[in-house]
Motif scaffolding. Structure first.
Motif, PDB file in Angstrom:
ATOM      1  N   VAL A 153       0.840  -1.206   0.000  1.00  0.00           N
ATOM      2  CA  VAL A 153       0.000   0.000   0.000  1.00  0.00           C
ATOM      3  C   VAL A 153       0.873   1.253   0.000  1.00  0.00           C
ATOM      4  O   VAL A 153       0.629   2.204  -0.758  1.00  0.00           O
ATOM      5  N   ASN A 154       1.905   1.274   0.835  1.00  0.00           N
ATOM      6  CA  ASN A 154       2.803   2.432   0.892  1.00  0.00           C
ATOM      7  C   ASN A 154       3.600   2.594  -0.402  1.00  0.00           C
ATOM      8  O   ASN A 154       3.878   3.716  -0.840  1.00  0.00           O
ATOM      9  N   MET A 155       3.967   1.475  -1.033  1.00  0.00           N
ATOM     10  CA  MET A 155       4.708   1.544  -2.295  1.00  0.00           C
ATOM     11  C   MET A 155       3.842   2.147  -3.397  1.00  0.00           C
ATOM     12  O   MET A 155       4.302   2.997  -4.173  1.00  0.00           O
ATOM     13  N   ILE A 156       2.588   1.710  -3.477  1.00  0.00           N
ATOM     14  CA  ILE A 156       1.659   2.266  -4.470  1.00  0.00           C
ATOM     15  C   ILE A 156       1.425   3.747  -4.208  1.00  0.00           C
ATOM     16  O   ILE A 156       1.367   4.567  -5.136  1.00  0.00           O
ATOM     17  N   ASP A 157       1.319   4.098  -2.929  1.00  0.00           N
ATOM     18  CA  ASP A 157       1.111   5.500  -2.551  1.00  0.00           C
ATOM     19  C   ASP A 157       2.293   6.368  -2.964  1.00  0.00           C
ATOM     20  O   ASP A 157       2.127   7.480  -3.483  1.00  0.00           O
ATOM     21  N   PHE A 185       2.329   6.324  -7.120  1.00  0.00           N
ATOM     22  CA  PHE A 185       1.194   6.890  -7.856  1.00  0.00           C
ATOM     23  C   PHE A 185       0.411   7.931  -7.054  1.00  0.00           C
ATOM     24  O   PHE A 185      -0.530   8.519  -7.576  1.00  0.00           O
ATOM     25  N   GLY A 186       0.764   8.129  -5.792  1.00  0.00           N
ATOM     26  CA  GLY A 186       0.071   9.113  -4.984  1.00  0.00           C
ATOM     27  C   GLY A 186      -1.345   8.716  -4.622  1.00  0.00           C
ATOM     28  O   GLY A 186      -2.195   9.574  -4.358  1.00  0.00           O
ATOM     29  N   THR A 187      -1.625   7.421  -4.626  1.00  0.00           N
ATOM     30  CA  THR A 187      -2.971   6.912  -4.314  1.00  0.00           C
ATOM     31  C   THR A 187      -2.884   5.891  -3.190  1.00  0.00           C
ATOM     32  O   THR A 187      -2.087   4.944  -3.256  1.00  0.00           O
ATOM     33  N   LYS A 188      -3.704   6.069  -2.179  1.00  0.00           N
ATOM     34  CA  LYS A 188      -3.750   5.144  -1.045  1.00  0.00           C
ATOM     35  C   LYS A 188      -4.816   4.093  -1.330  1.00  0.00           C
ATOM     36  O   LYS A 188      -6.017   4.332  -1.179  1.00  0.00           O
ATOM     37  N   VAL A 189      -4.391   2.929  -1.769  1.00  0.00           N
ATOM     38  CA  VAL A 189      -5.323   1.855  -2.108  1.00  0.00           C
ATOM     39  C   VAL A 189      -5.535   0.970  -0.885  1.00  0.00           C
ATOM     40  O   VAL A 189      -4.571   0.477  -0.295  1.00  0.00           O
ATOM     41  N   GLN A 190      -6.779   0.787  -0.511  1.00  0.00           N
ATOM     42  CA  GLN A 190      -7.113  -0.099   0.599  1.00  0.00           C
ATOM     43  C   GLN A 190      -7.462  -1.469   0.022  1.00  0.00           C
ATOM     44  O   GLN A 190      -8.353  -1.577  -0.813  1.00  0.00           O
ATOM     45  N   PHE A 191      -6.768  -2.491   0.447  1.00  0.00           N
ATOM     46  CA  PHE A 191      -6.999  -3.835  -0.080  1.00  0.00           C
ATOM     47  C   PHE A 191      -7.879  -4.669   0.851  1.00  0.00           C
ATOM     48  O   PHE A 191      -8.973  -5.095   0.472  1.00  0.00           O
ATOM     49  N   ILE A 192      -7.408  -4.910   2.055  1.00  0.00           N
ATOM     50  CA  ILE A 192      -8.083  -5.837   2.957  1.00  0.00           C
ATOM     51  C   ILE A 192      -9.449  -5.321   3.400  1.00  0.00           C
ATOM     52  O   ILE A 192     -10.381  -6.101   3.607  1.00  0.00           O
ATOM     53  N   THR A 193      -9.602  -4.001   3.524  1.00  0.00           N
ATOM     54  CA  THR A 193     -10.879  -3.431   3.965  1.00  0.00           C
ATOM     55  C   THR A 193     -11.784  -3.037   2.807  1.00  0.00           C
ATOM     56  O   THR A 193     -12.872  -2.521   3.028  1.00  0.00           O
ATOM     57  N   ASN A 194     -11.338  -3.290   1.579  1.00  0.00           N
ATOM     58  CA  ASN A 194     -12.123  -2.947   0.398  1.00  0.00           C
ATOM     59  C   ASN A 194     -12.825  -4.198  -0.130  1.00  0.00           C
ATOM     60  O   ASN A 194     -12.164  -5.168  -0.506  1.00  0.00           O
ATOM     61  N   PRO A 195     -14.168  -4.210  -0.172  1.00  0.00           N
ATOM     62  CA  PRO A 195     -14.894  -5.406  -0.644  1.00  0.00           C
ATOM     63  C   PRO A 195     -14.536  -5.810  -2.071  1.00  0.00           C
ATOM     64  O   PRO A 195     -14.668  -6.979  -2.432  1.00  0.00           O
ATOM     65  N   ASP A 196     -14.077  -4.861  -2.892  1.00  0.00           N
ATOM     66  CA  ASP A 196     -13.755  -5.153  -4.285  1.00  0.00           C
ATOM     67  C   ASP A 196     -12.351  -5.730  -4.452  1.00  0.00           C
ATOM     68  O   ASP A 196     -12.033  -6.271  -5.517  1.00  0.00           O
ATOM     69  N   LEU A 197     -11.495  -5.598  -3.427  1.00  0.00           N
ATOM     70  CA  LEU A 197     -10.099  -6.014  -3.563  1.00  0.00           C
ATOM     71  C   LEU A 197      -9.672  -7.074  -2.559  1.00  0.00           C
ATOM     72  O   LEU A 197      -8.607  -7.678  -2.723  1.00  0.00           O
ATOM     73  N   ALA A 198     -10.463  -7.285  -1.510  1.00  0.00           N
ATOM     74  CA  ALA A 198     -10.055  -8.224  -0.452  1.00  0.00           C
ATOM     75  C   ALA A 198      -9.848  -9.636  -0.998  1.00  0.00           C
ATOM     76  O   ALA A 198      -8.867 -10.311  -0.653  1.00  0.00           O
ATOM     77  N   LEU A 199     -10.759 -10.090  -1.860  1.00  0.00           N
ATOM     78  CA  LEU A 199     -10.629 -11.438  -2.419  1.00  0.00           C
ATOM     79  C   LEU A 199      -9.409 -11.538  -3.328  1.00  0.00           C
ATOM     80  O   LEU A 199      -8.774 -12.603  -3.408  1.00  0.00           O
ATOM     81  N   ALA A 200      -9.048 -10.427  -3.981  1.00  0.00           N
ATOM     82  CA  ALA A 200      -7.879 -10.431  -4.865  1.00  0.00           C
ATOM     83  C   ALA A 200      -6.600 -10.703  -4.083  1.00  0.00           C
ATOM     84  O   ALA A 200      -5.671 -11.334  -4.605  1.00  0.00           O
ATOM     85  N   VAL A 201      -6.530 -10.237  -2.839  1.00  0.00           N
ATOM     86  CA  VAL A 201      -5.362 -10.495  -1.997  1.00  0.00           C
ATOM     87  C   VAL A 201      -5.205 -11.995  -1.768  1.00  0.00           C
ATOM     88  O   VAL A 201      -4.096 -12.547  -1.858  1.00  0.00           O
ATOM     89  N   ILE A 202      -6.309 -12.675  -1.501  1.00  0.00           N
ATOM     90  CA  ILE A 202      -6.265 -14.127  -1.285  1.00  0.00           C
ATOM     91  C   ILE A 202      -5.888 -14.836  -2.578  1.00  0.00           C
ATOM     92  O   ILE A 202      -5.153 -15.828  -2.566  1.00  0.00           O
ATOM     93  N   MET A 203      -6.389 -14.339  -3.709  1.00  0.00           N
ATOM     94  CA  MET A 203      -6.034 -14.935  -5.004  1.00  0.00           C
ATOM     95  C   MET A 203      -4.532 -14.849  -5.250  1.00  0.00           C
ATOM     96  O   MET A 203      -3.891 -15.846  -5.630  1.00  0.00           O
ATOM     97  N   ILE A 204      -3.962 -13.654  -5.055  1.00  0.00           N
ATOM     98  CA  ILE A 204      -2.525 -13.461  -5.262  1.00  0.00           C
ATOM     99  C   ILE A 204      -1.730 -14.378  -4.338  1.00  0.00           C
ATOM    100  O   ILE A 204      -0.746 -15.005  -4.749  1.00  0.00           O
ATOM    101  N   MET A 205      -2.162 -14.460  -3.089  1.00  0.00           N
ATOM    102  CA  MET A 205      -1.468 -15.291  -2.109  1.00  0.00           C
ATOM    103  C   MET A 205      -1.511 -16.764  -2.517  1.00  0.00           C
ATOM    104  O   MET A 205      -0.498 -17.472  -2.430  1.00  0.00           O
TER     105      MET A 205
END
Length: 292
Positions: free
Chosen positions: A133-137, A140-160
């Motif tokens: 998250v800090n690297m993306i910030d 690109f200057g954008t704070k992306v929330q992964f684990i608390t975002n319903p649209d991205l949380a499952l993607a974290v498990i997929m990548i893992m």
């Protein structure tokens, strides 16, 4: 030694294994078939016959359809990607690239790490103040929330899951590549086929039996995913049921809702889905007709 004596001796040697299979596999399955027609309260020790009502409750529960959607997406994304990456990496290793043994050892480390530890590492990487998250910030200057975002949380498990399963399947493909006769590549080379054409017209067809195994095991493993979703969401399947999977839903029915009857019914639904998907994969890939 007479035939009957040999037969008796054989069954005697098989008896311990058969006893374990019967006690820990067949008996639980039969008992689960019985329980799914009841409303079972484990704490009170009560059991009430409800017939097919458990299935009606499951299909009318929005959580079931959320689990169905999440698990379906998970299978359709993870299985093809992990299969393709594993096959490509195995082909690169088989091409005698330099330092392949060191690369193989490093790549195999995720497979040796427990899924619980791997989940905690990825939670640290993708949490709101994590490294990713800090690297993306910073880039690109954008704070992306992964684990608390319903649209991205499952993607974290997929990548893992892709990261942790690719090394194992890579080894499986690598063993299959060792069995491909070199004469096939020589013939293709004489016919003017380059490395890319040799991969698609020689390697891929010859690896079909191995590919069928990898896809089948990937499908079964993805449908049975539990610990990553449980740890990441603290057992809730959140945020907003975005990480709720079939097995996590079964766990919630059994130990949160205290309804073992519905949990066993859901387990049989999952078993039927896995069987149907595996059957379709078998028919599409024609595993019985490929050259082994």
């Amino acid at each position: 030694m007479s035939g009957k004596r040999r037969l008796l001796q054989g069954y005697t040697f098989m008896a311990p294994a058969l006893a374990v299979i019967i006690i820990f596999t067949f008996v639980p399955i039969i008992y689960a078939l019985y329980m799914m027609f009841f409303k079972v309260d484990l704490l009170a020790g009560t059991r009430t016959f409800v017939g097919l009502d458990n299935y009606g409750k499951i299909f009318s529960d929005p959580k079931f359809w959320a689990a169905f959607k999440n698990t379906g997406e998970y299978v359709m994304v993870v299985v093809p990607i992990q299969t393709i990456i594993a096959m490509v990496l195995a082909s690169l290793l088989n091409s005698k690239i330099k330092f392949n043994r060191l690369f193989l050892s490093i790549m195999f480390i995720p497979t040796l790490t427990s899924s619980s530890a791997m989940t905690l590492i990825f939670m640290w990487l993708f949490n709101n103040n994590g490294l990713v998250v800090n690297m993306i910030d910073s880039l690109f200057g954008t704070k992306v929330q992964f684990i608390t975002n319903p649209d991205l949380a499952l993607a974290v498990i997929m990548i893992m899951n892709i990261f942790s399963t690719v090394p194992h399947f890579m080894i499986v493909f690598l063993s299959g590549l060792q069995d491909i006769p070199p004469v096939l590549y020589e013939a293709a080379s004489i016919d003017g086929a380059g490395k890319i054409k040799q991969f698609f017209y020689v390697t891929v067809p010859q690896l079909m039996p191995v590919t069928f195994y990898v896809i089948t095991m990937g499908v079964v493993g993805c449908f049975q995913i539990f610990d990553q979703a449980f740890i990441l969401s603290n057992g809730s399947g959140g945020p907003q049921n975005s990480t709720l999977t079939f097995t996590l839903y079964i766990y919630q029915l059994a130990f949160t809702s205290n309804d073992m009857g519905r949990a066993t019914a859901m387990a049989f639904i999952l078993g039927i889905i896995i069987f149907m998907v595996t059957f379709i994969v078998n028919k599409v890939m024609k595993a019985d007709e490929v050259n082994g």
